[in-house]
Motif scaffolding. Structure first.
Motif, PDB file in Angstrom:
ATOM      1  N   HIS A 218       0.817  -1.215   0.000  1.00 19.03           N
ATOM      2  CA  HIS A 218       0.000   0.000   0.000  1.00 19.03           C
ATOM      3  C   HIS A 218       0.850   1.265   0.000  1.00 19.03           C
ATOM      4  N   LEU A 219       0.277   2.275  -0.569  1.00 24.70           N
ATOM      5  CA  LEU A 219       0.841   3.617  -0.509  1.00 24.70           C
ATOM      6  C   LEU A 219      -0.307   4.530  -0.086  1.00 24.70           C
ATOM      7  N   SER A 220      -0.020   5.423   0.834  1.00 25.88           N
ATOM      8  CA  SER A 220      -1.138   6.169   1.394  1.00 25.88           C
ATOM      9  C   SER A 220      -0.830   7.659   1.540  1.00 25.88           C
ATOM     10  N   PRO A 221      -1.188   8.456   0.560  1.00 27.73           N
ATOM     11  CA  PRO A 221      -1.129   9.898   0.784  1.00 27.73           C
ATOM     12  C   PRO A 221      -2.197  10.282   1.806  1.00 27.73           C
ATOM     13  N   GLY A 222      -1.890  11.221   2.652  1.00 31.24           N
ATOM     14  CA  GLY A 222      -2.876  11.536   3.689  1.00 31.24           C
ATOM     15  C   GLY A 222      -2.667  12.900   4.306  1.00 31.24           C
ATOM     16  N   TYR A 223      -3.513  13.181   5.258  1.00 32.61           N
ATOM     17  CA  TYR A 223      -3.492  14.466   5.954  1.00 32.61           C
ATOM     18  C   TYR A 223      -3.490  14.175   7.448  1.00 32.61           C
ATOM     19  N   ALA A 224      -2.478  14.696   8.147  1.00 32.00           N
ATOM     20  CA  ALA A 224      -2.352  14.424   9.580  1.00 32.00           C
ATOM     21  C   ALA A 224      -2.640  15.686  10.380  1.00 32.00           C
ATOM     22  N   ALA A 225      -3.413  15.529  11.422  1.00 29.40           N
ATOM     23  CA  ALA A 225      -3.723  16.653  12.316  1.00 29.40           C
ATOM     24  C   ALA A 225      -3.841  16.098  13.738  1.00 29.40           C
ATOM     25  N   HIS A 226      -4.452  16.832  14.633  1.00 28.86           N
ATOM     26  CA  HIS A 226      -4.470  16.387  16.027  1.00 28.86           C
ATOM     27  C   HIS A 226      -5.615  17.040  16.793  1.00 28.86           C
ATOM     28  N   THR A 227      -5.916  16.460  17.950  1.00 27.75           N
ATOM     29  CA  THR A 227      -6.730  17.152  18.948  1.00 27.75           C
ATOM     30  C   THR A 227      -5.846  17.297  20.177  1.00 27.75           C
ATOM     31  N   SER A 228      -6.003  18.401  20.887  1.00 23.41           N
ATOM     32  CA  SER A 228      -5.115  18.607  22.033  1.00 23.41           C
ATOM     33  C   SER A 228      -5.804  19.442  23.103  1.00 23.41           C
ATOM     34  N   SER A 229      -5.319  19.281  24.324  1.00 15.88           N
ATOM     35  CA  SER A 229      -5.767  20.134  25.435  1.00 15.88           C
ATOM     36  C   SER A 229      -4.615  20.229  26.436  1.00 15.88           C
ATOM     37  N   TYR A 230      -4.655  21.271  27.258  1.00 19.70           N
ATOM     38  CA  TYR A 230      -3.524  21.542  28.150  1.00 19.70           C
ATOM     39  C   TYR A 230      -4.024  22.014  29.513  1.00 19.70           C
ATOM     40  N   SER A 231      -3.142  21.847  30.504  1.00 20.83           N
ATOM     41  CA  SER A 231      -3.458  22.424  31.809  1.00 20.83           C
ATOM     42  C   SER A 231      -3.244  23.940  31.738  1.00 20.83           C
ATOM     43  N   ALA A 232      -3.829  24.651  32.687  1.00 14.72           N
ATOM     44  CA  ALA A 232      -3.744  26.114  32.658  1.00 14.72           C
ATOM     45  C   ALA A 232      -2.301  26.580  32.798  1.00 14.72           C
ATOM     46  N   SER A 233      -1.535  25.914  33.669  1.00 16.38           N
ATOM     47  CA  SER A 233      -0.146  26.340  33.881  1.00 16.38           C
ATOM     48  C   SER A 233       0.682  26.140  32.617  1.00 16.38           C
ATOM     49  N   VAL A 457      -0.319  17.842  29.299  1.00 14.58           N
ATOM     50  CA  VAL A 457      -0.576  17.893  27.856  1.00 14.58           C
ATOM     51  C   VAL A 457      -1.378  16.673  27.423  1.00 14.58           C
ATOM     52  N   SER A 458      -2.412  16.922  26.640  1.00 12.64           N
ATOM     53  CA  SER A 458      -3.103  15.814  25.983  1.00 12.64           C
ATOM     54  C   SER A 458      -2.999  16.055  24.483  1.00 12.64           C
ATOM     55  N   TYR A 459      -2.302  15.193  23.801  1.00 16.30           N
ATOM     56  CA  TYR A 459      -2.063  15.389  22.368  1.00 16.30           C
ATOM     57  C   TYR A 459      -2.383  14.070  21.651  1.00 16.30           C
ATOM     58  N   LYS A 460      -3.466  14.097  20.892  1.00 16.03           N
ATOM     59  CA  LYS A 460      -3.904  12.879  20.203  1.00 16.03           C
ATOM     60  C   LYS A 460      -3.921  13.133  18.701  1.00 16.03           C
ATOM     61  N   PRO A 461      -2.953  12.615  17.997  1.00 14.39           N
ATOM     62  CA  PRO A 461      -2.936  12.826  16.549  1.00 14.39           C
ATOM     63  C   PRO A 461      -3.971  11.959  15.830  1.00 14.39           C
ATOM     64  N   TYR A 462      -4.403  12.421  14.684  1.00 15.46           N
ATOM     65  CA  TYR A 462      -5.220  11.568  13.821  1.00 15.46           C
ATOM     66  C   TYR A 462      -4.777  11.759  12.382  1.00 15.46           C
ATOM     67  N   ARG A 463      -5.154  10.830  11.561  1.00 15.06           N
ATOM     68  CA  ARG A 463      -4.699  10.874  10.172  1.00 15.06           C
ATOM     69  C   ARG A 463      -5.798  10.373   9.255  1.00 15.06           C
ATOM     70  N   LEU A 464      -6.027  11.135   8.184  1.00  8.44           N
ATOM     71  CA  LEU A 464      -6.942  10.700   7.137  1.00  8.44           C
ATOM     72  C   LEU A 464      -6.078  10.276   5.957  1.00  8.44           C
ATOM     73  N   GLY A 465      -6.213   9.044   5.566  1.00  6.66           N
ATOM     74  CA  GLY A 465      -5.347   8.547   4.490  1.00  6.66           C
ATOM     75  C   GLY A 465      -6.149   7.856   3.409  1.00  6.66           C
ATOM     76  N   LEU A 466      -5.661   7.956   2.194  1.00  4.09           N
ATOM     77  CA  LEU A 466      -6.281   7.240   1.077  1.00  4.09           C
ATOM     78  C   LEU A 466      -5.332   6.108   0.713  1.00  4.09           C
ATOM     79  N   PHE A 467      -5.682   4.922   1.150  1.00  9.92           N
ATOM     80  CA  PHE A 467      -4.798   3.779   0.944  1.00  9.92           C
ATOM     81  C   PHE A 467      -5.034   3.176  -0.437  1.00  9.92           C
ATOM     82  N   THR A 468      -4.024   3.265  -1.270  1.00  6.38           N
ATOM     83  CA  THR A 468      -4.103   2.610  -2.579  1.00  6.38           C
ATOM     84  C   THR A 468      -3.226   1.374  -2.483  1.00  6.38           C
TER      85      THR A 468
END
Lengths: 474, 192
Positions: A218-233, A457-468
């Motif tokens: 497989h080859l997968s072009p895609g787009y990677a992003a994330h959801t995140s949240s942080y403590s106040a400090s 820190v809460s950092y959760k990446p996600y990725r949308l990929g088109l798997f060919t």
């Protein structure tokens, strides 16, 4: 030379047995870190055990479902009732039928309550069971019909024609088509015909191998992003720049095991990249009073991307709170400016300003365990898939892309090596013969845990990929 | 001789237990070697805090790689190398952050080594810590670890000439500082 040697010797001798008692708290810190290391190892071990458990559960689930499907799929259609008045016709055409003794190997019998529309009195007397067995749909000459009564009328020639027709179209005949030709069928009722076609179809399906392996690349072009949240400090010491995902290319190899006609278990090894970029236009400085000193600076005007953040100066470098966690900058980005804060609260902090785009990049090796369900099985196939990935972080880099090129300036701290992500997707495949097929499969992967172990820190990446990909089945 | 053998056997036992993660053995190893290692870290650091950091990091590395110690050479020498390497790694990182211009050869201060004989190790340590980072590193590697200039240039990513000039300059600075220290002390004594 001798003077220098003497100096060196004198100094060396002075330090020969030199020792200084370290502060008492130091052992506490070291032992604490050793204990934390053990905990991390235990957590990693639990992670592996959990991943192994997922594999085993998925396999068992596939196995059980497959067992169930085995019991259902081979059931054959049965015709329990045949008209008595066909007896004479059956006897008059002995040459057209192949009689097989009743102790034939593995007689396939299943019960069904098919309503024929005939009266009970008519059908009861001549109740017979017929079975179409071992019809080889690829070789018409070996079509075989089993009858258990002379009173039943069968037209084998017609059956062979129907089988061939079925082969050509590779699809079950429509009931309406059959009904339209009813008059031509020398004594075979429409209902019988439906049953025959149904049997042929089932047998054809039965002849397909239920189990087997499929490997894919497989080859997968895609787009990677994330959801995140942080403590106040944490967020209090971080400048928020405009952020975005990053396009990239992943890929890998997969192995699927067919546990039945519909279900498959998939694993493999995939490479995926998850990253995020941050940079802002000059508008940033109009909004934040921290960067007032930059107003009017031609270098930071225009539409070029500029990255700005608060950094803490350390002896061995700089650290900076960023989107994915604390970044340890092991070198100053080329062309960057460091401006000391003048509010006097913390003399070790400064503002880092650099032209360009800031990117945090994490390279993952993912070992998946997916379940696939075959929705449409034909020349064009459709699959639904979903499952879990064990994501191993094998690369952790921070880049600044500027006029000076792409510069690796450090790493993100506290990144967990083993992570878990969930994946869902839908695939379309096109069969190119017996063994090969092509596929196009949009998938979405989302990390179920924060890949940064820093509690702030809460950092959760996600990725949308088109798997060919291309598959080989054997 | 038998006593030394017992000590070595005890040390071997402690090392093996450390390798299997025994926290008591790890503490015993720390108590035995930490003062000596801290003395080394102090020489390479600019102050006590940095030396503490290096000692901390060095002991973590010792414990994590103690399984690889084959009991073929001096354990103290092995630990010492780890501590020096930690200091070297820190130096390399700092060098990328704060590059220092190559120094030209400085004129010899013509100080004699007699004054060095009078100074204590603790006083000398303070003077060594006051040296610029690269001078301090070259001085330590050459004088205390016995490395030659080619080895130093490889370890520190500097030229052999730079290593030589840094060493020469650090000697001169030390001698000057010792002279000043003792000169001022002498003056103070006279006025008192």
């Amino acid at each position: 030379m001798s003077e220098r040697t003497n100096i060196d010797k004198t100094i060396r001798e002075k330090f020969e047995d030199f020792s200084v008692e370290p502060p008492v708290h130091l052992w506490g810190e070291i032992s604490g870190e050793l204990a934390a290391g053990k905990r991390r190892k235990r957590i990693a071990a639990f992670g592996w055990i959990a991943a192994a458990a997922v594999v085993v559960i998925a396999f068992l689930a596939g196995w059980l479902i497959n067992d169930h499907s085995k019991q259902v799929l081979p059931s054959m259609v049965e015709q329990p009732k045949v008209q008595e008045n066909n007896q004479n016709q059956t006897e008059s055409q002995p040459q057209n039928q192949k009689s097989v003794s009743q102790n034939q190997e593995q007689p396939v019998i299943a019960k069904s309550n098919v309503q024929t529309g005939r009266s009970e009195s008519e059908t009861h007397k001549a109740a017979r069971t017929f079975v179409v067995k071992n019809v080889d749909v690829n070789t018409e000459t070996e079509s075989e019909v089993i009858t258990t009564s002379k009173r039943e009328e069968w037209n084998v020639e017609y059956l062979a024609t129907k089988t061939a027709e079925f082969d050509q179209e590779n699809q079950p005949l429509l009931v309406t088509q059959i009904q339209g030709k009813q008059e031509e069928k020398r004594g075979i009722s429409a209902h019988d015909e439906v049953l025959i076609v149904g049997n042929i179809q089932k047998l054809k399906q039965e002849n397909k191998p239920e189990h087997g392996w499929i490997v894919g690349a497989h080859l997968s072009p895609g787009y990677a992003a994330h959801t995140s949240s942080y403590s106040a400090s944490y967020s209090g010491n971080m400048s928020t720049n405009s952020e975005g995902g990053v396009r990239n290319v992943g890929g890998g190899v997969s192995v699927q095991y067919k546990t039945g006609k519909k279900l498959r278990i998939e694993s493999g090894v995939y490479y995926a990249q998850n990253s995020q970029s941050a940079g802002s236009s000059n508008g940033l400085f109009n909004m934040s009073p921290s960067y007032d000193f930059l107003s009017g600076n031609a270098e930071y005007s225009g539409n070029d991307l500029v990255y700005a953040n608060t950094v803490e100066l350390k002896r061995e470098g700089m650290i900076m709170n960023s989107t994915a966690g604390v970044v340890n900058l092991n070198q100053t980005p080329q062309g960057a400016e460091l401006s000391a804060k003048t509010d006097g609260r913390d003399l070790n902090t400064a503002t880092l300003i650099t032209n360009g785009e800031f990117t945090q990049q994490f390279d993952f090796i993912e070992i998946p365990m997916y379940l696939r369900y075959r929705v449409v099985d034909g020349k064009f196939g459709i699959d639904l898939m979903g499952g879990l990935n064990a994501g191993l972080v094998v690369g952790n880099n921070v880049f600044i892309q500027s006029d000076y090129g792409k510069q690796n300036v450090g790493t993100t701290e506290s990144i967990s090596t083993l992570n878990l992500s969930g994946t869902v997707g839908m695939g379309v495949s096109y069969s190119m013969g017996t063994h090969f097929s092509l596929s196009l499969e949009p998938r979405m992967s989302y990390y179920l845990n924060s890949i940064n172990t820093n509690p702030d820190v809460s950092y959760k990446p996600y990725r949308l990929g088109l798997f060919t990909g291309i598959y080989y089945q054997f | 001789m038998a006593h030394l053998h017992c000590i070595l056997e005890d040390l071997k036992q402690i090392i093996n237990e450390c390798a299997s993660g025994n926290i008591k053995a790890q503490e015993q190893l720390y108590r035995t070697f930490a003062p000596k290692m801290f003395g080394i870290c102090l020489r390479y650091a600019k102050d006590r805090t940095e030396a503490e950091d290096n000692l901390h990091e060095g002991f973590i590395k010792v414990y994590s790689s103690i399984k690889s110690f084959r009991h073929e050479g001096s354990f103290e020498g092995w630990m010492r190398k780890i501590m020096v390497n930690v200091s070297l790694e820190k130096f390399r990182k700092q060098q990328t952050m704060y590059p220092v211009e190559d120094m030209v050869l400085y004129a010899d201060s013509h100080a004699t080594d007699d004054v060095l004989a009078e100074i204590s190790a603790q006083e000398l340590l303070v003077l060594i810590q006051q040296l610029p980072p690269r001078y301090r590193m070259v001085f330590n590697l050459y004088v205390m670890e016995g490395m030659n200039h080619e080895e130093i240039s490889r370890e520190m990513n500097i030229s052999v000439g730079t290593s030589k000039s840094n060493l020469s300059r650090s000697r001169d600075i030390l001698k000057d500082k010792v002279k000043k220290l003792y000169g001022e002390a002498g003056k103070n004594n006279n006025t008192a």
